[in-house]
Each structure stands twice: as structure tokens, then as C-alpha cells.
Design a protein around this motif. Structure first.
Motif, PDB file in Angstrom:
ATOM      1  N   UNK A 163       0.831  -1.204   0.000  1.00  0.00           N
ATOM      2  CA  UNK A 163       0.000   0.000   0.000  1.00  0.00           C
ATOM      3  C   UNK A 163       0.865   1.253   0.000  1.00  0.00           C
ATOM      4  N   UNK A 164       1.847   1.324   0.921  1.00  0.00           N
ATOM      5  CA  UNK A 164       2.676   2.524   0.992  1.00  0.00           C
ATOM      6  C   UNK A 164       3.901   2.433   0.084  1.00  0.00           C
ATOM      7  N   UNK A 165       4.140   1.228  -0.507  1.00  0.00           N
ATOM      8  CA  UNK A 165       5.246   1.032  -1.453  1.00  0.00           C
ATOM      9  C   UNK A 165       6.590   1.433  -0.869  1.00  0.00           C
ATOM     10  N   UNK A 166       6.740   1.251   0.435  1.00  0.00           N
ATOM     11  CA  UNK A 166       7.992   1.596   1.092  1.00  0.00           C
ATOM     12  C   UNK A 166       8.761   0.309   1.401  1.00  0.00           C
ATOM     13  N   UNK A 167       9.701  -0.019   0.524  1.00  0.00           N
ATOM     14  CA  UNK A 167      10.437  -1.268   0.653  1.00  0.00           C
ATOM     15  C   UNK A 167      11.278  -1.281   1.925  1.00  0.00           C
ATOM     16  N   UNK A 168      11.902  -0.144   2.226  1.00  0.00           N
ATOM     17  CA  UNK A 168      12.794  -0.073   3.375  1.00  0.00           C
ATOM     18  C   UNK A 168      12.103  -0.381   4.692  1.00  0.00           C
ATOM     19  N   UNK A 169      10.978   0.280   4.965  1.00  0.00           N
ATOM     20  CA  UNK A 169      10.316   0.048   6.243  1.00  0.00           C
ATOM     21  C   UNK A 169       9.687  -1.344   6.297  1.00  0.00           C
ATOM     22  N   UNK A 170       9.181  -1.832   5.164  1.00  0.00           N
ATOM     23  CA  UNK A 170       8.623  -3.186   5.145  1.00  0.00           C
ATOM     24  C   UNK A 170       9.702  -4.196   5.515  1.00  0.00           C
ATOM     25  N   UNK A 171      10.892  -4.039   4.928  1.00  0.00           N
ATOM     26  CA  UNK A 171      11.998  -4.948   5.224  1.00  0.00           C
ATOM     27  C   UNK A 171      12.419  -4.827   6.682  1.00  0.00           C
ATOM     28  N   UNK A 172      12.462  -3.584   7.195  1.00  0.00           N
ATOM     29  CA  UNK A 172      12.859  -3.386   8.590  1.00  0.00           C
ATOM     30  C   UNK A 172      11.879  -4.078   9.535  1.00  0.00           C
ATOM     31  N   UNK A 173      10.580  -3.936   9.250  1.00  0.00           N
ATOM     32  CA  UNK A 173       9.566  -4.630  10.056  1.00  0.00           C
ATOM     33  C   UNK A 173       9.786  -6.141  10.009  1.00  0.00           C
ATOM     34  N   UNK A 174      10.082  -6.640   8.797  1.00  0.00           N
ATOM     35  CA  UNK A 174      10.318  -8.070   8.638  1.00  0.00           C
ATOM     36  C   UNK A 174      11.507  -8.542   9.449  1.00  0.00           C
ATOM     37  N   UNK A 175      12.576  -7.764   9.428  1.00  0.00           N
ATOM     38  CA  UNK A 175      13.770  -8.126  10.193  1.00  0.00           C
ATOM     39  C   UNK A 175      13.438  -8.189  11.687  1.00  0.00           C
ATOM     40  N   UNK A 176      12.664  -7.206  12.162  1.00  0.00           N
ATOM     41  CA  UNK A 176      12.272  -7.204  13.576  1.00  0.00           C
ATOM     42  C   UNK A 176      11.450  -8.447  13.917  1.00  0.00           C
ATOM     43  N   UNK A 177      10.540  -8.838  12.986  1.00  0.00           N
ATOM     44  CA  UNK A 177       9.726 -10.038  13.208  1.00  0.00           C
ATOM     45  C   UNK A 177      10.605 -11.280  13.319  1.00  0.00           C
ATOM     46  N   UNK A 178      11.551 -11.381  12.379  1.00  0.00           N
ATOM     47  CA  UNK A 178      12.435 -12.547  12.382  1.00  0.00           C
ATOM     48  C   UNK A 178      13.247 -12.600  13.669  1.00  0.00           C
ATOM     49  N   UNK A 179      13.699 -11.420  14.115  1.00  0.00           N
ATOM     50  CA  UNK A 179      14.456 -11.356  15.368  1.00  0.00           C
ATOM     51  C   UNK A 179      13.594 -11.838  16.530  1.00  0.00           C
ATOM     52  N   UNK A 180      12.362 -11.369  16.569  1.00  0.00           N
ATOM     53  CA  UNK A 180      11.469 -11.739  17.668  1.00  0.00           C
ATOM     54  C   UNK A 180      11.231 -13.244  17.686  1.00  0.00           C
ATOM     55  N   UNK A 181      11.229 -13.855  16.498  1.00  0.00           N
ATOM     56  CA  UNK A 181      10.942 -15.289  16.425  1.00  0.00           C
ATOM     57  C   UNK A 181      12.178 -16.153  16.607  1.00  0.00           C
ATOM     58  N   UNK A 182      13.357 -15.529  16.596  1.00  0.00           N
ATOM     59  CA  UNK A 182      14.565 -16.357  16.611  1.00  0.00           C
ATOM     60  C   UNK A 182      14.696 -17.129  17.922  1.00  0.00           C
ATOM     61  N   UNK A 183      14.165 -16.557  19.000  1.00  0.00           N
ATOM     62  CA  UNK A 183      14.293 -17.234  20.286  1.00  0.00           C
ATOM     63  C   UNK A 183      13.458 -18.526  20.350  1.00  0.00           C
ATOM     64  N   UNK A 184      12.132 -18.433  20.112  1.00  0.00           N
ATOM     65  CA  UNK A 184      11.369 -19.679  20.104  1.00  0.00           C
ATOM     66  C   UNK A 184      11.858 -20.662  19.037  1.00  0.00           C
ATOM     67  N   UNK A 185      12.328 -20.126  17.896  1.00  0.00           N
ATOM     68  CA  UNK A 185      12.828 -21.000  16.835  1.00  0.00           C
ATOM     69  C   UNK A 185      14.045 -21.791  17.303  1.00  0.00           C
ATOM     70  N   UNK A 186      14.971 -21.077  17.964  1.00  0.00           N
ATOM     71  CA  UNK A 186      16.165 -21.753  18.474  1.00  0.00           C
ATOM     72  C   UNK A 186      15.765 -22.817  19.500  1.00  0.00           C
ATOM     73  N   UNK A 187      14.782 -22.485  20.332  1.00  0.00           N
ATOM     74  CA  UNK A 187      14.312 -23.451  21.316  1.00  0.00           C
ATOM     75  C   UNK A 187      13.751 -24.699  20.658  1.00  0.00           C
ATOM     76  N   UNK A 188      13.001 -24.485  19.591  1.00  0.00           N
ATOM     77  CA  UNK A 188      12.420 -25.614  18.883  1.00  0.00           C
ATOM     78  C   UNK A 188      13.501 -26.497  18.255  1.00  0.00           C
ATOM     79  N   UNK A 189      14.477 -25.862  17.587  1.00  0.00           N
ATOM     80  CA  UNK A 189      15.556 -26.627  16.951  1.00  0.00           C
ATOM     81  C   UNK A 189      16.327 -27.439  17.992  1.00  0.00           C
ATOM     82  N   UNK A 190      16.531 -26.825  19.165  1.00  0.00           N
ATOM     83  CA  UNK A 190      17.241 -27.538  20.214  1.00  0.00           C
ATOM     84  C   UNK A 190      16.458 -28.775  20.656  1.00  0.00           C
ATOM     85  N   UNK A 191      15.140 -28.598  20.785  1.00  0.00           N
ATOM     86  CA  UNK A 191      14.296 -29.727  21.193  1.00  0.00           C
ATOM     87  C   UNK A 191      14.379 -30.847  20.160  1.00  0.00           C
ATOM     88  N   UNK A 192      14.400 -30.458  18.868  1.00  0.00           N
ATOM     89  CA  UNK A 192      14.475 -31.468  17.807  1.00  0.00           C
ATOM     90  C   UNK A 192      15.778 -32.251  17.919  1.00  0.00           C
TER      91      UNK A 192
END
Lengths: 281, 296
Positions: free
Chosen positions: B262-291
């Protein structure tokens, strides 16, 4: 006392869950065979068997030039995209899964963990760079571009499922074939593939279903080009226009039929494969 | 050598369409970049700015979206776990027609998400939806409820976030079959003898569940909790298709889409995505460890 309460609870849970699980789909089916005017007049009425009105289906399926909504064309697009995705993703991952099960090589565990991480990585995050990169490569509005994206989304899960199925092929049979003079590739093609065929078919079907259902990337890449819309995008877009509810329901049921048929065909295989490799969604 | 050769095609595809974009999203997040500028972009134009992160973090409604996302992910995870566990336990002992009921449970899960949301939107439609009609005819509602846009309503004096409640209910409905499937599979592997011994010793059904079954199921429930959390945290389709982010259901994934499309702002969309990935890295690491510890 406790046992009696639990027995009652058990029946209630089963009945409630069955109603909740199947109710909405049933509602969609019923609504799709009622004329819109009667739905508005009495939303809860059931159509009499004789009064069932099937005209919403041809209307949803027919092309725009015939006064319809083009769902048949969307289905052809989805069939092509999902079909190619299934074939290519499985072809790709059969080799990878075989290597993961049978061969020892440096970095095997790292590859396994890498795929798992890829599988869990947020799709919406990947959407941003994919949109930019495919746009630059001139693939943004094309169905092959979409196939490429879907392959990357499904290869990890296909690999995971296939690994389970290939593990069930006894190693002794392969060794016997090697003694008889087959090389590695011949062993795979002549021995492993035929024995794992049901599992491979189930995996292919599963990948097909993921691609058939996908919405986000179809929305990002194809929204401007109605000729190329897939079924998910088509039905979701129709909901934005003032399309009568029965036609909308007919569309939803029509895109569900292939999925249900697939599930019924391969239920047992799919369930065991799913239990082996958790599903994303 | 053979092994790596066979994995190569898979790695190539995933590398090209997942790893390269993962790297690209990092690069894009530090660019001041609009969608129209992408076409003429060359490597020399790449800069380095943390402006996008600053703008994202201070943007109106960002922290509200974070809160909504966490509430949504936690509630749907807990809900689908509870519902799936209950149904699996209820269907544990055989009865006539159990196979058919089990197959029925998979319906919401198998349904294409667009078909599911379209049916739910129609069910909840204020004019001709079945839920409003039932409410008016049998429950005495005075006016139809717009379930998908209503941010908050008073029910018996308690404020209820209606639209958020609907997207949570939808997601629980859509994902409980997966929990049901996994718990059922795990239940089949529970050794009969322990349970029978407990019954012989006079344990009530609730005690058997608490002390015999639950410890056995803890592993699979834990893994499912992490997986469901990861997936609902990043869920875009279901929320967007149901409400479009209206009525206090704007989750971070919907925001990423809006920044991009909608806003066609690639930079902020990517920044939001990076923040999301960062937020998920903790549970993700926990899951991989469990596996890797062999718990799944």
C-alpha cells in the motif's frame, strides 16, 4: 460420579467438535444452492430438495464474457501452478531426502537443521525481498515466478516427509541391487522409487494442496492481472466486489472439492506423513 | 561427495529463493528505498541508514500491533492446544463411527484458507449471516453485530474486543485438527500397562490423565506450542482475509504487507520483517534444540 460426568462431557465434546468442524462447510454448501433473494429474506431456511438452485455454480465458473466470474480459468491457472510445483518440488527433494537417509556426508546435520529453519522462517518476511528480486528479474507477474516461490516454500516440508517414507525402504534390498551391478542412480530409480511410490505420491499431493491454497504470494505477484489469478486470489477478490453470497459460496465449495478429493484419496498416507513432519500453517 | 551432489538441486532452489532473499531483506532494511526506485537500483546506490528501524519503532500503532500479535498468537496457541487435546482424549476409546468422526475433524484444516474465511465472513455477515439471524431471533439481540469490524463491545458490562475474538476463534478452529492429529498419534504409543496399573490401584480418570497421560504428552504438547506460536505470530492470510486489519486486529504481518503493497515503502517493510524474524529467533532456536535432543 466423576466417571459419569466425564462420560457426559465426552459425548458433549465429540458432538460439539463434530458440529464445529463440519458446520461451516455444510452452511456453505446449503447457502450455495439457495437463490440470493431467499437467503436475504430468511437466512436460516433450508432449501427443499426440489427447490435446490444450482445456478450459482455455473455462474461462478463461467468466464466474464458469459456473465460469470471466471472461476474455471482461475482453476486452470492454479492447476498448472500447483501441478508444476508438486512435480518439481518432489523431483528435487527425492534426491535430497535419499542423501539424508542413506549417505553419510560432511555437513549432513547442518543441512537438515538449515531446512528446518527455512521451513519455520516467516513467509511474510520473505515476501518483501522476493517481491523486489522477482520484480527485477521480470518474473513478478508470471506463473513460473510463482512456481519458483512455491517450490522454495514446499521443498523443506517435502524433504521432511520423504525422509520418513524413504527410511522405510529396507537397506538390504538396495545392497542386493548394488551387488547385481546397479550404480547409485540406478538403485534410486529402479529400487527405491518404486518401493517408496505411495509415499512420494502422498508428498506430491500434499505439496499440490499447499500451492493450491496459497494466498499471500499470489496476492503480491498477480493482483494486477486478472487473467492469471489463482483460485485463492480469485475467490478472495470476488468477496471484495458485490458478488451475491450463493455465488461466493459456490466458488468456495468449488475450490474445496479438489482438496477434499485429494485428502480422501490419500488420507492414510497423508496422516502418517504429516505426523512425521509437522505442517506449516 | 555423492551425498552433497544429491542435495545440490534442493540447496540450489532453497538457496536462490530463501537464503538469498533472507540476505536481501537485511540489506533492504537499511536502504531508503521506494518500490518505484527498485527498477533503476544498482549496487552502487546502496547506502546504510537505520532510519527505517527508527520510523518503524516510532510509527503510530506499532506497539499496539505488537501487543495484538502477541495476544493473538498466545490465545490461539493455547486455544488450539486445549481443543485438540480435549477432542483427542474424547475420541480415544473406540465407538461405532469413530473413523468417520475423526475424518470430519480434519475438515477445517484441509479447507483452503480462502474458502474458510469466505464462509466465516458470510456466516458473520450483519445482513444475512446465520449468526446474526440466530442472535436476533433467539437471543434477543436488538441490532446486528458487525463482528469483523467491531473493536470493542460491552457484554454484560465487560468490554470484549469482538473482531480480535473472531480472528482468534477462526484460528483455533482452523488449527485444532493438527493438535488433535499429533496428540492422537502420541496417545497410541502410551504403554497400556502403566495406565491399567494405575486404574487397579484405584486412580480416578482425572488422576490417570494428570499423572500418567499428561507426562507422556508433555513433549509433543511443548513442541506443538512452540510451532503454533511461531506460525500464528507470522500469520497474515487469515487475519487479512477476515478483517483486513480492522477492529483492532492489525497484527505485525498485516503491517508488513501494508508498508510494502500500500505505501510502497520497501525499506520500512523490510525493517519490520527483520524485527519479526528477530522476535521469532528465540522460540525458533528453542524448537531446533528440542528437535536435536530427539524430543520430536
Amino acid at each position: 460420579m466423576e466417571a459419569r460426568a466425564l462420560a457426559v462431557l465426552r459425548v458433549a465434546v465429540i458432538a460439539g467438535a463434530a458440529a464445529a468442524a463440519a458446520g461451516p462447510l455444510l452452511y456453505g454448501v446449503v447457502l450455495s444452492v439457495r437463490p440470493f433473494a431467499s437467503v436475504v429474506a430468511d437466512p436460516l431456511a433450508l432449501p427443499s430438495p426440489a427447490g435446490a438452485d444450482l445456478s450459482a455454480y455455473p455462474r461462478a465458473l463461467a468466464g466474464e464474457e458469459d456473465g460469470g466470474f471466471g472461476l474455471a480459468r482461475f482453476m486452470r491457472n492454479s492447476l498448472a501452478v500447483a501441478g508444476w510445483t508438486a512435480v518439481l518440488a518432489v523431483a528435487c527433494s527425492v534426491l535430497g531426502a535419499y542423501a539424508a537417509v542413506r549417505l553419510r556426508f560432511f555437513g549432513r546435520d547442518a543441512v537438515g537443521g538449515f531446512f528446518l529453519a527455512v521451513y519455520l522462517f516467516p513467509g511474510i518476511v520473505l515476501a518483501v525481498p522476493l517481491f523486489v528480486l522477482l520484480g527485477r528479474a521480470g518474473l513478478a507477474g508470471s506463473l513460473p515466478g510463482l512456481v519458483l516461490v512455491y517450490m522454495a516454500q514446499t521443498v523443506p516440508v517435502a524433504l521432511y516427509m520423504l525422509r520418513g517414507y524413504l527410511r522405510a525402504v529396507p537397506a538390504g534390498v538396495e545392497e542386493a541391487a548394488e551387488v547385481d551391478g546397479c550404480n547409485r542412480l540406478q538403485v534410486i530409480v529402479r529400487v527405491v522409487l518404486p518401493m517408496a511410490l505411495p509415499g512420494i505420491a502422498a508428498t506430491a499431493l500434499y505439496v499440490f494442496l499447499i500451492a493450491w491454497n496459497e494466498y499471500l504470494f499470489a496476492l503480491l505477484f498477480l493482483v494486477g492481472d486478472q487473467e492469471r489469478w489463482t483460485v485463492s486470489l480469485g475467490v478472495a477478490r470476488l468477496a471484495d466486489f458485490a458478488v451475491p453470497a450463493p455465488v461466493l459460496m459456490a466458488g468456495s465449495i468449488a475450490i474445496t472439492v479438489p482438496v477434499v478429493a485429494g485428502f480422501l484419496l490419500a488420507q492414510r498416507l497423508l496422516v502418517s506423513g504429516l505426523a512425521a513432519g509437522a505442517e506449516k500453517g | 561427495m555423492h551425498g552433497r551432489l544429491l542435495v545440490a538441486p534442493t540447496l540450489l532452489v532453497v538457496g536462490g529463493v530463501v537464503v538469498l532473499p533472507m540476505a536481501a531483506v537485511l540489506v533492504l532494511s537499511v536502504q531508503d528505498l521506494r518500490l518505484i526506485e527498485v527498477r533503476s537500483l544498482s549496487l552502487g546506490d546502496l547506502g546504510l541508514t537505520f532510519e527505517n528501524f527508527a520510523r518503524v519503532l516510532s510509527g503510530p500503532g506499532f506497539w499496539a500491533a505488537v501487543r495484538t500479535t502477541v495476544v493473538y498468537a498466545v490465545l490461539t496457541t493455547a486455544g488450539s492446544l486445549a481443543a485438540g487435546l480435549m477432542v483427542a482424549l474424547a475420541l480415544r476409546r473406540p465407538f461405532p463411527g469413530r473413523g468417520a468422526v475423526r475424518a470430519l475433524m480434519l475438515v477445517p484444516y484441509a479447507l483452503p484458507v480462502v474458502a474458510g474465511t469466505t464462509i466465516w465472513t458470510t456466516l458473520l455477515n450483519p445482513q444475512y449471516g446465520a449468526v446474526n439471524e440466530i442472535g436476533r431471533r433467539f437471543l434477543g439481540w436488538e441490532a446486528p453485530v458487525s463482528f469483523l469490524t467491531l473493536g470493542e463491545a460491552e457484554v454484560a458490562g465487560v468490554p470484549v474486543p469482538v473482531a480480535l475474538f473472531v480472528v482468534v476463534a477462526f484460528e483455533v478452529w482452523k488449527s485444532f485438527p493438527l493438535v488433535f492429529l499429533f496428540v492422537t498419534a502420541r496417545l497410541q504409543a502410551v504403554p497400556r500397562e502403566v495406565e491399567e496399573a494405575a486404574v487397579v490401584d484405584g486412580a480416578s480418570p482425572v488422576q490417570v490423565f494428570r499423572h500418567v497421560l499428561l507426562p507422556q504428552l508433555a513433549g509433543v504438547l511443548g513442541v506443538l506450542a512452540v510451532l503454533r506460536f511461531i506460525w500464528t505470530f507470522q500469520n497474515f492470510n487469515d487475519v487479512y482475509l477476515l478483517t483486513g486489519g480492522a477492529g483492532g486486529t492489525e497484527v505485525v504481518a498485516v503491517r508488513v504487507y501494508q508498508e510494502l503493497a500500500v505505501r510502497a515503502d520497501v525499506g520500512t517493510a523490510a525493517a519490520l520483517g527483520v524485527l519479526m524474524a528477530l522476535a521469532l529467533s528465540l522460540p525458533l532456536a528453542g524448537y531446533l534444540r528440542a528437535v536435536y535432543r530427539g524430543r520430536l
